[in-house]
Design a protein around this motif. Sequence first.
Motif, mmCIF file in Angstrom:
data_model
loop_
_atom_site.group_PDB
_atom_site.id
_atom_site.type_symbol
_atom_site.label_atom_id
_atom_site.label_comp_id
_atom_site.label_asym_id
_atom_site.label_seq_id
_atom_site.Cartn_x
_atom_site.Cartn_y
_atom_site.Cartn_z
ATOM 1 N N ALA A 157 0.848 -0.813 -0.416
ATOM 2 C CA ALA A 157 0.115 0.119 0.586
ATOM 3 C C ALA A 157 0.798 1.175 -0.175
ATOM 4 O O ALA A 157 0.851 2.412 -0.770
ATOM 5 N N ASP A 158 1.435 1.334 1.111
ATOM 6 C CA ASP A 158 2.724 2.264 0.804
ATOM 7 C C ASP A 158 3.626 2.027 -0.351
ATOM 8 O O ASP A 158 3.515 4.031 -1.059
ATOM 9 N N ALA A 159 4.158 1.605 -0.607
ATOM 10 C CA ALA A 159 4.655 2.202 -2.129
ATOM 11 C C ALA A 159 3.883 2.215 -3.440
ATOM 12 O O ALA A 159 4.191 2.908 -4.457
ATOM 13 N N ALA A 160 2.696 1.720 -3.500
ATOM 14 C CA ALA A 160 1.556 2.032 -4.474
ATOM 15 C C ALA A 160 0.968 3.771 -4.650
ATOM 16 O O ALA A 160 1.513 4.565 -5.527
ATOM 17 N N ARG A 161 0.812 4.085 -2.851
ATOM 18 C CA ARG A 161 1.149 5.709 -2.610
ATOM 19 C C ARG A 161 2.776 6.101 -3.281
ATOM 20 O O ARG A 161 1.997 7.344 -4.018
ATOM 21 N N ASP A 162 3.111 5.752 -2.797
ATOM 22 C CA ASP A 162 4.494 6.586 -3.595
ATOM 23 C C ASP A 162 4.929 6.753 -4.834
ATOM 24 O O ASP A 162 5.542 7.224 -5.547
ATOM 25 N N LEU A 163 4.436 5.406 -5.673
ATOM 26 C CA LEU A 163 4.870 5.755 -7.292
ATOM 27 C C LEU A 163 3.699 6.228 -7.540
ATOM 28 O O LEU A 163 4.009 6.699 -9.050
ATOM 29 N N HIS A 164 2.527 6.440 -7.141
ATOM 30 C CA HIS A 164 1.733 7.220 -7.101
ATOM 31 C C HIS A 164 2.110 8.528 -7.505
ATOM 32 O O HIS A 164 1.742 9.348 -8.676
ATOM 33 N N ALA A 165 2.537 8.974 -6.461
ATOM 34 C CA ALA A 165 2.680 10.827 -6.986
ATOM 35 C C ALA A 165 4.185 10.805 -7.599
ATOM 36 O O ALA A 165 4.780 11.264 -7.689
ATOM 37 N N LEU A 172 -0.442 0.091 -11.027
ATOM 38 C CA LEU A 172 -0.739 -1.365 -10.449
ATOM 39 C C LEU A 172 0.199 -2.336 -10.143
ATOM 40 O O LEU A 172 1.069 -2.536 -10.824
ATOM 41 N N LEU A 173 -0.014 -2.471 -8.608
ATOM 42 C CA LEU A 173 1.406 -3.414 -8.360
ATOM 43 C C LEU A 173 1.169 -4.647 -7.629
ATOM 44 O O LEU A 173 0.283 -5.201 -7.151
ATOM 45 N N LYS A 174 1.711 -5.603 -9.034
ATOM 46 C CA LYS A 174 1.557 -7.084 -8.890
ATOM 47 C C LYS A 174 2.909 -7.497 -7.851
ATOM 48 O O LYS A 174 3.811 -7.306 -7.668
ATOM 49 N N GLY A 175 2.081 -8.669 -7.005
ATOM 50 C CA GLY A 175 2.197 -9.034 -6.320
ATOM 51 C C GLY A 175 2.638 -10.121 -6.277
ATOM 52 O O GLY A 175 3.157 -11.232 -5.291
ATOM 53 N N ASP A 189 -5.630 4.312 -6.833
ATOM 54 C CA ASP A 189 -6.250 5.589 -8.152
ATOM 55 C C ASP A 189 -5.541 6.987 -7.521
ATOM 56 O O ASP A 189 -5.614 8.284 -7.244
ATOM 57 N N GLY A 190 -5.355 6.451 -6.240
ATOM 58 C CA GLY A 190 -4.732 7.852 -5.677
ATOM 59 C C GLY A 190 -5.764 8.336 -4.373
ATOM 60 O O GLY A 190 -5.807 9.022 -3.229
ATOM 61 N N GLU A 191 -7.108 7.767 -4.533
ATOM 62 C CA GLU A 191 -7.871 7.519 -3.033
ATOM 63 C C GLU A 191 -7.969 6.669 -2.630
ATOM 64 O O GLU A 191 -7.920 6.395 -1.032
ATOM 65 N N ARG A 192 -8.317 5.529 -3.775
ATOM 66 C CA ARG A 192 -9.211 4.069 -3.549
ATOM 67 C C ARG A 192 -7.787 3.007 -3.421
ATOM 68 O O ARG A 192 -7.311 2.638 -4.767
#
Length: 266
Positions: A157-165, A172-175, A189-192
Amino acid sequence: MIPRALTIAGSDSGGGAGIQADLKTFMAHGVYGASAITAITAQNTLEVRAVVLLEPTIVVAQIEAVLDDIGADAVKTGMLGNAAIIEAVADTLARYRIERLVIDPVMVAKSGARLLEEDAITTLRERLLPLALVITPNLPEASVLLNRQVTDEHDMADAARDLHALGPRYVLLKGGHLAGDDVVDLLYDGERFVELRAQRLETNHTHGTGCTYAAAIAALIARGLLVEQAVRQAHAYLHEAIVHAPAIGKGYGPVNHLVHGLPTDR
């Protein structure tokens, strides 16, 4: 008019990844596929034997030739190879005001061969990612882009937020690199956050999965789907393509791009 998609990526002589996988995926989704080749690779399911990067001028000429005549309802990038190609691609896509751009930040082949020069990471991060509608990094690629390790589900989640920034509208962060019975992808999407979960498949038929996933998203966006819808459908398509993969090659085999047959609706 049939939807159109352009892929900007490397060629895979084995047919399972890169340009070849993208075009098969576009066709499987009823989308006309065009291509701009960035590199020629000699590879199969076992290894990448050789890579030749093309000059940025010919990469740009291919993109311009397609967009000036055929056009594109979505564009997808894959292997770009070096900073000069990334700069040229970013300049060209910005000039044409491409808004439906899906970026698969390809760095390493399934066999372990490096497909992006190390000094190109900053260029990718700063020049191309801000143009994207969707980026589709796996965890190793996210780790490189963020200059820190993303190693477990709690980091995602933190990585997705930082990538969005960094500028893309969706991440779409693939695990798939995580251990566990399920594979968890995270769309942000920056919010959800939207979690996409699938049962892990014990198989070697995973060559070109990243290319195929991103190409399916681009094809579905070209057909007019919203991003979340496109990602959900592409996620389900890829899972079935792996389940029904043909037994091709002695190493990491390709998926079945035509698992659902050719679409008949027009």
